[in-house]
Design a protein around this motif. Sequence first.
Motif, PDB file in Angstrom:
ATOM      1  N   ILE A 117      -5.526  19.921  48.055  1.00 27.14           N
ATOM      2  CA  ILE A 117      -4.984  18.551  47.958  1.00 27.14           C
ATOM      3  C   ILE A 117      -5.264  17.791  49.261  1.00 27.14           C
TER       4      ILE A 117
ATOM      5  N   HIS B 169      -3.777  24.289  45.075  1.00 26.89           N
ATOM      6  CA  HIS B 169      -3.444  24.684  46.442  1.00 26.89           C
ATOM      7  C   HIS B 169      -3.293  23.451  47.350  1.00 26.89           C
ATOM      8  N   GLY B 170      -2.260  23.493  48.198  1.00 32.11           N
ATOM      9  CA  GLY B 170      -1.995  22.365  49.089  1.00 32.11           C
ATOM     10  C   GLY B 170      -3.172  22.038  50.005  1.00 32.11           C
TER      11      GLY B 170
ATOM     12  N   PHE C 262       3.566  16.558  49.642  1.00 30.45           N
ATOM     13  CA  PHE C 262       3.248  17.069  48.310  1.00 30.45           C
ATOM     14  C   PHE C 262       4.424  16.716  47.396  1.00 30.45           C
ATOM     15  N   VAL C 263       4.226  15.720  46.586  1.00 29.23           N
ATOM     16  CA  VAL C 263       5.344  15.112  45.843  1.00 29.23           C
ATOM     17  C   VAL C 263       5.608  15.831  44.521  1.00 29.23           C
ATOM     18  N   ARG C 264       4.512  16.186  43.827  1.00 29.18           N
ATOM     19  CA  ARG C 264       4.644  16.885  42.533  1.00 29.18           C
ATOM     20  C   ARG C 264       3.544  17.943  42.424  1.00 29.18           C
TER      21      ARG C 264
ATOM     22  N   ASN D 241      -3.276  28.065  43.883  1.00 30.29           N
ATOM     23  CA  ASN D 241      -2.604  29.096  44.681  1.00 30.29           C
ATOM     24  C   ASN D 241      -2.090  30.184  43.726  1.00 30.29           C
ATOM     25  N   PRO D 242      -1.550  31.296  44.256  1.00 26.32           N
ATOM     26  CA  PRO D 242      -1.105  32.386  43.377  1.00 26.32           C
ATOM     27  C   PRO D 242       0.070  31.996  42.479  1.00 26.32           C
ATOM     28  N   GLN D 243       0.709  30.864  42.790  1.00 28.94           N
ATOM     29  CA  GLN D 243       1.827  30.418  41.950  1.00 28.94           C
ATOM     30  C   GLN D 243       1.359  29.560  40.778  1.00 28.94           C
TER      31      GLN D 243
ATOM     32  N   SER E 101      -0.495  26.573  40.829  1.00 29.95           N
ATOM     33  CA  SER E 101      -0.682  25.118  40.968  1.00 29.95           C
ATOM     34  C   SER E 101      -1.777  24.857  41.994  1.00 29.95           C
TER      35      SER E 101
ATOM     36  N   LYS F 251       1.491   9.745  37.452  1.00 24.02           N
ATOM     37  CA  LYS F 251       2.516   9.951  38.490  1.00 24.02           C
ATOM     38  C   LYS F 251       1.872  10.372  39.804  1.00 24.02           C
TER      39      LYS F 251
HETATM   40  C1  LIG Z   1       9.579  21.142  43.672  1.00 27.00           C
HETATM   41  C2  LIG Z   1       9.362  20.048  44.692  1.00 27.00           C
HETATM   42  C3  LIG Z   1       9.002  20.700  45.991  1.00 27.00           C
HETATM   43  C4  LIG Z   1      10.586  19.197  44.917  1.00 27.00           C
HETATM   44  O1  LIG Z   1      11.510  19.340  43.934  1.00 27.00           O
HETATM   45  P1  LIG Z   1      12.899  18.606  44.011  1.00 27.00           P
HETATM   46  O2  LIG Z   1      13.209  18.049  45.332  1.00 27.00           O
HETATM   47  O3  LIG Z   1      13.847  19.514  43.435  1.00 27.00           O
HETATM   48  O4  LIG Z   1      12.553  17.306  43.137  1.00 27.00           O
HETATM   49  P2  LIG Z   1      12.550  17.071  41.607  1.00 27.00           P
HETATM   50  O5  LIG Z   1      13.394  18.040  40.876  1.00 27.00           O
HETATM   51  O6  LIG Z   1      12.821  15.619  41.473  1.00 27.00           O
HETATM   52  O7  LIG Z   1      11.015  17.358  41.196  1.00 27.00           O
HETATM   53  C5  LIG Z   1       9.966  16.502  41.575  1.00 27.00           C
HETATM   54  C6  LIG Z   1       8.852  16.686  40.615  1.00 27.00           C
HETATM   55  O8  LIG Z   1       8.346  18.039  40.687  1.00 27.00           O
HETATM   56  C7  LIG Z   1       8.409  18.662  39.402  1.00 27.00           C
HETATM   57  N1  LIG Z   1       8.848  20.021  39.552  1.00 27.00           N
HETATM   58  C8  LIG Z   1       9.913  20.444  40.240  1.00 27.00           C
HETATM   59  N2  LIG Z   1      10.019  21.784  40.136  1.00 27.00           N
HETATM   60  C9  LIG Z   1       8.995  22.194  39.360  1.00 27.00           C
HETATM   61  C10 LIG Z   1       8.553  23.466  38.880  1.00 27.00           C
HETATM   62  N3  LIG Z   1       9.211  24.595  39.144  1.00 27.00           N
HETATM   63  N4  LIG Z   1       7.450  23.527  38.118  1.00 27.00           N
HETATM   64  C11 LIG Z   1       6.774  22.396  37.815  1.00 27.00           C
HETATM   65  N5  LIG Z   1       7.141  21.170  38.232  1.00 27.00           N
HETATM   66  C12 LIG Z   1       8.244  21.059  38.983  1.00 27.00           C
HETATM   67  C13 LIG Z   1       9.424  17.897  38.608  1.00 27.00           C
HETATM   68  O9  LIG Z   1       9.084  17.956  37.240  1.00 27.00           O
HETATM   69  C14 LIG Z   1       9.344  16.496  39.185  1.00 27.00           C
HETATM   70  O10 LIG Z   1       8.390  15.738  38.501  1.00 27.00           O
HETATM   71  P3  LIG Z   1       8.856  14.376  37.750  1.00 27.00           P
HETATM   72  O11 LIG Z   1       9.420  13.472  38.825  1.00 27.00           O
HETATM   73  O12 LIG Z   1       9.844  14.758  36.725  1.00 27.00           O
HETATM   74  O13 LIG Z   1       7.572  13.841  37.171  1.00 27.00           O
HETATM   75  C15 LIG Z   1       8.248  19.085  44.233  1.00 27.00           C
HETATM   76  O14 LIG Z   1       8.206  18.015  45.143  1.00 27.00           O
HETATM   77  C16 LIG Z   1       6.922  19.746  44.162  1.00 27.00           C
HETATM   78  O15 LIG Z   1       6.701  20.638  43.346  1.00 27.00           O
HETATM   79  N6  LIG Z   1       5.948  19.268  45.014  1.00 27.00           N
HETATM   80  C17 LIG Z   1       4.608  19.759  45.007  1.00 27.00           C
HETATM   81  C18 LIG Z   1       4.488  21.000  45.906  1.00 27.00           C
HETATM   82  C19 LIG Z   1       3.063  21.471  45.877  1.00 27.00           C
HETATM   83  O16 LIG Z   1       2.393  21.411  44.865  1.00 27.00           O
HETATM   84  N7  LIG Z   1       2.576  21.931  47.084  1.00 27.00           N
HETATM   85  C20 LIG Z   1       1.234  22.350  47.209  1.00 27.00           C
HETATM   86  C21 LIG Z   1       1.012  23.699  46.581  1.00 27.00           C
HETATM   87  S1  LIG Z   1       1.816  25.001  47.550  1.00 27.00           S
HETATM   88  C22 LIG Z   1       0.477  25.843  48.263  1.00 27.00           C
HETATM   89  O17 LIG Z   1      -0.623  25.707  47.849  1.00 27.00           O
HETATM   90  C23 LIG Z   1       0.804  26.788  49.370  1.00 27.00           C
HETATM   91  C24 LIG Z   1       0.749  28.184  48.875  1.00 27.00           C
HETATM   92  C25 LIG Z   1      -0.293  29.020  49.234  1.00 27.00           C
HETATM   93  C26 LIG Z   1      -0.332  30.326  48.815  1.00 27.00           C
HETATM   94  C27 LIG Z   1       0.691  30.821  48.026  1.00 27.00           C
HETATM   95  C28 LIG Z   1       1.730  29.987  47.645  1.00 27.00           C
HETATM   96  C29 LIG Z   1       1.752  28.677  48.060  1.00 27.00           C
END
Ligand SMILES: CC(C)(COP(=O)(O)OP(=O)(O)OC[C@H]1O[C@@H](n2cnc3c(N)ncnc32)[C@H](O)[C@@H]1OP(=O)(O)O)[C@@H](O)C(=O)NCCC(=O)NCCSC(=O)Cc1ccccc1
Length: 128
Positions: free
Chosen positions: A49, A45-46, A77-79, A39-41, A43, A112
Amino acid sequence: MLERMDFEEFFLVKFFGLTFSYGEETCIINLESDEYMFNPQGSLHGGVISFIMDVSMGHLCKKFIGTAVTLEMKTQFVRPVSKEKLRCEASFIKKGKEIIMVESRLIKENGKLAAIGTATWKLLNKND
Ligand SMILES: CC(C)(COP(=O)(O)OP(=O)(O)OC[C@H]1O[C@@H](n2cnc3c(N)ncnc32)[C@H](O)[C@@H]1OP(=O)(O)O)[C@@H](O)C(=O)NCCC(=O)NCCSC(=O)Cc1ccccc1
């Protein structure tokens, strides 16, 4: 009617570089995420996944029961996922006569959990 393509070899699985193997009532997909899937951020894209987990569940059903279709699916989406080797494993929750409940887990290169999907499938044609 749409043209049918083989399981494990249709365009989208080749496009995303998915490879398949099977365990005891499990379907395992291996792949390497890459920037074109992001995705543009920056990572994975959901939707990609969810796609990988959906494909793992569909191939699980096909291998051990028959052709089936997704009725509904929930993804958590956990990480975040970056450019890395990934493993996805689908397994049965409940194999009904017509309705199949399935789960899938996407695991990051560091071991993980990245995402969990749970879904309900409808059996269309049982294997012979
Ligand atoms: C950040 C959060 C949502 C929850 O966080 P919290 O409740 O605060 O929980 P916690 O702090 O415990 O962190 C948990 C784990 O996450 C990691 N981490 C946290 N922050 C960051 C960071 N800034 N950068 C990197 N990693 C980070 C952190 O190290 C930890 O890992 P660990 O346990 O140490 O190994 C996390 O569950 C997550 O990133 N999920 C995946 C979401 C995902 O990938 N969605 C799909 C893509 S979206 C899409 O495509 C849609 C779209 C379209 C178009 C345009 C745009 C979008």
